[in-house]
Design a protein around this motif. Structure first.
Motif, PDB file in Angstrom:
ATOM      1  N   TYR A  38       0.875  -1.192  -0.133  1.00 49.25           N
ATOM      2  CA  TYR A  38      -0.060  -0.107   0.054  1.00 49.25           C
ATOM      3  C   TYR A  38       0.830   1.190  -0.090  1.00 49.25           C
ATOM      4  N   GLU A  39       1.886   1.018   0.473  1.00 45.79           N
ATOM      5  CA  GLU A  39       2.900   2.302   0.729  1.00 45.79           C
ATOM      6  C   GLU A  39       3.745   2.758  -0.608  1.00 45.79           C
ATOM      7  N   TYR A  40       3.832   1.641  -1.609  1.00 42.36           N
ATOM      8  CA  TYR A  40       4.445   1.866  -2.854  1.00 42.36           C
ATOM      9  C   TYR A  40       3.923   1.324  -3.910  1.00 42.36           C
ATOM     10  N   GLU A  41       4.077  -0.118  -4.241  1.00 41.72           N
ATOM     11  CA  GLU A  41       3.500  -0.850  -5.456  1.00 41.72           C
ATOM     12  C   GLU A  41       2.174  -0.473  -5.587  1.00 41.72           C
ATOM     13  N   LEU A  42       1.100  -0.408  -4.679  1.00 39.81           N
ATOM     14  CA  LEU A  42      -0.035  -0.175  -5.044  1.00 39.81           C
ATOM     15  C   LEU A  42      -0.461   1.463  -4.979  1.00 39.81           C
ATOM     16  N   VAL A  43       0.194   2.248  -4.967  1.00 38.68           N
ATOM     17  CA  VAL A  43      -0.121   3.561  -5.047  1.00 38.68           C
ATOM     18  C   VAL A  43      -0.350   3.998  -6.611  1.00 38.68           C
ATOM     19  N   PRO A  44       0.067   3.751  -7.677  1.00 41.20           N
ATOM     20  CA  PRO A  44      -0.191   3.992  -8.973  1.00 41.20           C
ATOM     21  C   PRO A  44      -1.658   3.292  -9.293  1.00 41.20           C
ATOM     22  N   PHE A  45      -1.860   2.095  -8.690  1.00 38.09           N
ATOM     23  CA  PHE A  45      -3.055   1.579  -9.024  1.00 38.09           C
ATOM     24  C   PHE A  45      -4.362   2.459  -8.409  1.00 38.09           C
ATOM     25  N   SER A  46      -4.166   2.747  -7.283  1.00 38.92           N
ATOM     26  CA  SER A  46      -5.134   3.491  -6.212  1.00 38.92           C
ATOM     27  C   SER A  46      -5.477   4.844  -7.277  1.00 38.92           C
ATOM     28  N   GLU A  47      -4.510   5.499  -7.954  1.00 42.58           N
ATOM     29  CA  GLU A  47      -4.625   6.639  -8.750  1.00 42.58           C
ATOM     30  C   GLU A  47      -5.538   6.136 -10.101  1.00 42.58           C
ATOM     31  N   VAL A  48      -5.004   5.066 -10.665  1.00 43.81           N
ATOM     32  CA  VAL A  48      -5.635   5.028 -11.973  1.00 43.81           C
ATOM     33  C   VAL A  48      -6.720   4.041 -11.870  1.00 43.81           C
ATOM     34  N   LEU A  49      -7.057   3.181 -11.211  1.00 46.72           N
ATOM     35  CA  LEU A  49      -8.507   1.996 -11.080  1.00 46.72           C
ATOM     36  C   LEU A  49      -9.719   2.751 -11.302  1.00 46.72           C
ATOM     37  N   PRO A  50      -9.959   4.011 -10.796  1.00 48.39           N
ATOM     38  CA  PRO A  50     -11.133   4.600 -10.837  1.00 48.39           C
ATOM     39  C   PRO A  50     -11.620   4.656 -12.318  1.00 48.39           C
ATOM     40  N   SER A  51     -10.628   5.102 -13.392  1.00 54.80           N
ATOM     41  CA  SER A  51     -10.879   5.179 -14.538  1.00 54.80           C
ATOM     42  C   SER A  51     -10.609   4.054 -15.552  1.00 54.80           C
ATOM     43  N   ALA A  52     -10.244   3.087 -15.103  1.00 54.29           N
ATOM     44  CA  ALA A  52      -9.799   1.926 -15.792  1.00 54.29           C
ATOM     45  C   ALA A  52     -10.981   1.079 -16.091  1.00 54.29           C
ATOM     46  N   ASP A  53     -10.954   0.301 -17.260  1.00 50.44           N
ATOM     47  CA  ASP A  53     -11.725  -0.743 -17.787  1.00 50.44           C
ATOM     48  C   ASP A  53     -11.538  -2.000 -17.094  1.00 50.44           C
ATOM     49  N   GLY A  54     -10.421  -2.048 -16.754  1.00 47.19           N
ATOM     50  CA  GLY A  54      -9.966  -3.595 -16.360  1.00 47.19           C
ATOM     51  C   GLY A  54      -8.434  -3.499 -15.822  1.00 47.19           C
ATOM     52  N   VAL A  55      -8.110  -4.575 -15.244  1.00 47.00           N
ATOM     53  CA  VAL A  55      -6.846  -4.708 -14.476  1.00 47.00           C
ATOM     54  C   VAL A  55      -6.175  -6.140 -14.749  1.00 47.00           C
ATOM     55  N   MET A  56      -5.125  -6.228 -15.173  1.00 43.03           N
ATOM     56  CA  MET A  56      -4.430  -7.708 -15.395  1.00 43.03           C
ATOM     57  C   MET A  56      -3.887  -8.005 -13.991  1.00 43.03           C
ATOM     58  N   VAL A  57      -3.914  -9.321 -13.401  1.00 40.71           N
ATOM     59  CA  VAL A  57      -3.402  -9.774 -12.235  1.00 40.71           C
ATOM     60  C   VAL A  57      -2.119 -10.449 -12.644  1.00 40.71           C
ATOM     61  N   ALA A  58      -1.089 -10.482 -12.073  1.00 48.39           N
ATOM     62  CA  ALA A  58       0.049 -10.976 -12.241  1.00 48.39           C
ATOM     63  C   ALA A  58       0.444 -12.346 -11.396  1.00 48.39           C
ATOM     64  N   HIS A  59       1.150 -13.192 -12.154  1.00 50.43           N
ATOM     65  CA  HIS A  59       1.520 -14.505 -11.704  1.00 50.43           C
ATOM     66  C   HIS A  59       2.565 -14.405 -10.502  1.00 50.43           C
ATOM     67  N   ILE A  60       2.243 -13.831  -9.323  1.00 52.69           N
ATOM     68  CA  ILE A  60       3.477 -13.371  -8.585  1.00 52.69           C
ATOM     69  C   ILE A  60       2.918 -13.971  -7.067  1.00 52.69           C
ATOM     70  N   LEU A  61       4.023 -14.647  -6.661  1.00 55.66           N
ATOM     71  CA  LEU A  61       3.432 -15.226  -5.141  1.00 55.66           C
ATOM     72  C   LEU A  61       4.317 -14.032  -4.117  1.00 55.66           C
TER      73      LEU A  61
END
Length: 420
Positions: free
Chosen positions: A282-305
């Motif tokens: 939440y402090e770093y990696e998710l910051v751009p997503f929090s900015e863009v998700l409200p206007s995005a049509d979709g989001v791709m989820v990665a194969h990361i553990l």
């Protein structure tokens, strides 16, 4: 004696002149009287009096309540077959540049596949016009093979820099260059140009931009595909990219949630592992997503553990990431798409049929798989079996189909009730 007889005769004469009570009296009128009307026969029916009917007010029909667009779409989905719904959960690829193969044509028709992905192998960028007219013919071929009345999402992944798929008249800046310039207007204009070019080629969805961040982008396998090490800047420029795609008429599927930046491992080759907590994300990696998700049509989820967050499942299989974080914390209501199921980052964790089912159960909507028809059939077999035995409920199917069809309405102008 004669006297007596004479008196008796007089009495008889007098008696004969006396009127009795039974004798009729004839009156002579002083003026002529009108003749009396002839009475009607006593056996003739007496006519009924005419009664004007009382007008009964007609009740106006109760108008049906106007249904919202959401209710109308759900009503349409209720009329779809289970097979049609399963087909909408898949975005598949194929080989070829001029027409689709007979095998893929069979898969499209047999399973009612709802979306298609075009990669670089499908586009002849060395053509005189950079591959746009050739791709349009290929897209037309795909649409002709679609037997459903529901239009296809046809996608590709133009990001700029090294990932452009076509040859553009004006070179497209990489994500890194856009980040360094830090000019949202420039980013927006570039992605508007991208969208307009894709539409000419018959493509309505761009799997971009990348919102991954890294403190050392050059060490990440994404490298120049990363906008910036500054998470806020990445969000700002990423939002401008999405706005540009919308202005040009394309959908935007942002990636790779929750972020590839903290690993050097390429998920095409192996399963990356990131030892971070959810608070750290939440402090770093998710910051751009929090900015863009409200206007995005979709989001791709990665194969990361992320073992500190979900020790059993990679992000694309994790209810924690998709349902709790993406849907719950961010309130995201658009399409959740998987990264490509051909990638080793997924296949080293589980079988493809189980992965397909788990992705849907975790809250995902659209399964991406490029040109491997064996893999595609495994995915479909897994979904069909899970729906048949009740592991995936009809309600769960409807939720994903609703999100996908909503996006198709925006991308194509399709109206499921256009003909009534």
């Amino acid at each position: 004696m004669k006297r007596v007889c004479y008196l008796l005769l007089i009495a008889i004469l007098l008696f004969g002149c006396v009127r009795t009570a039974e004798d009729p009296v004839v009156l002579l009128p002083t003026e002529a009287a009108s003749p009396a009307p002839t009475p009607a026969p006593t056996d003739a029916p007496t006519p009924e009096p005419t009664i004007e009917p009382t007008a009964v007010p007609t009740e106006a029909p109760t108008p049906e309540p106007t249904r919202s667009p959401e209710e109308r779409l759900y009503a349409y989905i209720a009329g779809m077959t289970t097979e049609e719904k399963i087909g909408q959960l898949c975005m598949f690829g194929f080989s070829g540049t001029h027409t689709i193969s007979s095998e893929f044509r069979s898969i499209l028709a047999e399973y009612d596949i709802g979306s298609v992905i075009l990669y670089g192998q499908n586009i002849e960028r060395t053509n005189a016009d950079g591959g746009f007219s050739q791709c349009k013919k290929l897209s037309d071929s795909v649409n002709e093979a679609n037997r459903s009345s529901i239009p296809l999402l046809i996608s590709t992944d133009v990001e700029g820099g090294s990932v452009t798929r076509f040859k553009w008249k004006k070179s497209l800046l990489s994500a890194r260059s856009l980040g360094k310039k830090n000019d949202p207007d420039l980013a927006e204009e570039q992605f508007k140009t991208i969208a307009e070019g894709l539409l000419r080629a018959g493509i309505n969805t761009d799997l971009a931009p990348c919102l991954d961040v890294s403190v050392s982008p050059e060490k990440s396998f994404l490298n120049k595909r990363i906008i910036s090490a500054d998470a806020s800047r990445a969000g700002r420029i990423g939002a401008a990219c999405t706005d540009g795609l919308h202005e040009g008429g394309c959908l935007s599927i942002v990636k790779h949630f929750p972020g590839h930046g903290a690993t050097t491992v390429d998920s095409h080759e192996d399963t990356p592992m990131v030892h971070k907590t959810l608070d750290e994300l939440y402090e770093y990696e998710l910051v751009p997503f929090s900015e863009v998700l409200p206007s995005a049509d979709g989001v791709m989820v990665a194969h990361i553990l992320y073992p500190y967050i979900d020790e059993k499942r990679i992000a694309s299989q994790s209810e924690v990431f998709i349902t709790d974080v993406l849907r719950g914390q961010f309130g995201f209501e658009g399409i959740v798409m998987s990264d490509d199921f051909r990638m080793a980052g997924l296949r080293r964790q589980t079988t493809l049929n189980r992965a397909a089912v788990q992705f849907i159960l975790a809250g995902g909507d659209l399964i991406l798989c490029g040109a491997n028809h064996s893999y595609q059939r495994q995915i479909l077999e897994g979904l069909y079996a899970a729906v048949e035995d009740g592991t995936i409920t009809e309600q769960r199917l409807d939720e994903s189909v609703y999100r996908i069809l909503s996006a198709k309405q925006r991308a194509t102008g399709w109206d499921p009730f256009e003909n009534g």
